[in-house]
Write a protein that holds these residues in place. Sequence first.
Motif, mmCIF file in Angstrom:
data_model
loop_
_atom_site.group_PDB
_atom_site.id
_atom_site.type_symbol
_atom_site.label_atom_id
_atom_site.label_comp_id
_atom_site.label_asym_id
_atom_site.label_seq_id
_atom_site.Cartn_x
_atom_site.Cartn_y
_atom_site.Cartn_z
ATOM 1 N N ARG A 208 74.881 44.519 11.391
ATOM 2 C CA ARG A 208 73.619 43.862 9.869
ATOM 3 C C ARG A 208 72.720 42.941 11.141
ATOM 4 O O ARG A 208 71.507 42.900 9.802
ATOM 5 C CB ARG A 208 74.617 43.442 9.076
ATOM 6 N N PRO A 211 67.984 44.549 12.537
ATOM 7 C CA PRO A 211 67.049 44.443 12.326
ATOM 8 C C PRO A 211 66.516 42.888 11.316
ATOM 9 O O PRO A 211 65.085 42.650 10.716
ATOM 10 C CB PRO A 211 67.072 45.457 10.493
ATOM 11 N N LEU A 212 67.256 41.618 11.177
ATOM 12 C CA LEU A 212 66.580 40.655 10.588
ATOM 13 C C LEU A 212 66.173 39.696 12.268
ATOM 14 O O LEU A 212 65.635 38.364 12.107
ATOM 15 C CB LEU A 212 67.760 40.021 10.718
ATOM 16 N N ASP A 215 66.102 40.648 18.662
ATOM 17 C CA ASP A 215 66.587 41.142 19.176
ATOM 18 C C ASP A 215 67.817 40.637 20.043
ATOM 19 O O ASP A 215 67.657 39.167 19.626
ATOM 20 C CB ASP A 215 65.859 41.799 21.339
#
Length: 290
Positions: A208, A211-212, A215
């Motif tokens: 989760r 993607p935010l 890396d």
Amino acid sequence: GFRRRNCDRRDPGPSRDRRVAFDLRSSRWRFTRVTDTRDLVNLATRLAREAGDMVLVGRRHGDLDVDTKSSPTDMVTRFDAAAERMIITALRLERPQDTIVGEEGSNIVGDSGIEWFVDPIDGTTNFMYGLGGFAVSIAACDAEGPIAAAVYVPTTRDLFSARRGGGAFLGSSPIHCSTKNDLATSLIATGFSYDAPSRSRQGERVARLLPLVRDIRRMGAAAVDLCHVACGRVDGYFEENLRPWDLAAGLLVATEAGAIASDFVGARVRPEQTLVCAPGIHTALRDAIR
């Protein structure tokens, strides 16, 4: 375990006064002498370097004699035990009244009000596989939390140290955490537990989060990850189910370098939930990993 206080960044200088503390082992109030933290950090750095250099030579030339502990993925070698014996012997000689707790089973009860947490090889799997990311981690704590710390990475000879109110250092150079304030461009480190169900849940959290952020790095030693936060090599770090010897030294280095520490909901940091990061991304990272 231990409690962390919110540190005053001013350097208070040497202190040798007496304070009252509650002894959890005896359930009694007692007076404790406050030791000069400069002495403690000097001792921790010396022992961390000596033990680290010893295990590095051993890794290159010796039989590791590998065994397991809590699970088939939780490794221990004879050099873990040898390094702990070296550190404990020296601490008992230099600080005979202190309490000492080591990852490999040492548990010496003292009455000075100072408690040492020793991880002789943090990142044993890295050590076993010949990877560089392992360290010796040593911290002295009082009733309020860590007061002196050293983390030594033998393969790079990086020596991190800190004392409460005295800042954090890499060698002799002061270090500071990053000034990052955008989670999307932040590099985040993490680690995983040894039992399979926990690893599965942690993997879902990382999926989760990925993607935010810029890396994610998983380098295999909590103390090293915390020190990387301290010097800005990563912007944040989180992990569950640590032990006090995993956390104590690196936590002091990171917070003295300006990092914010909490659990996953923003309360006091604890080994069960550790989040340490640049102040500018703390809220965003906390919300992302809940």
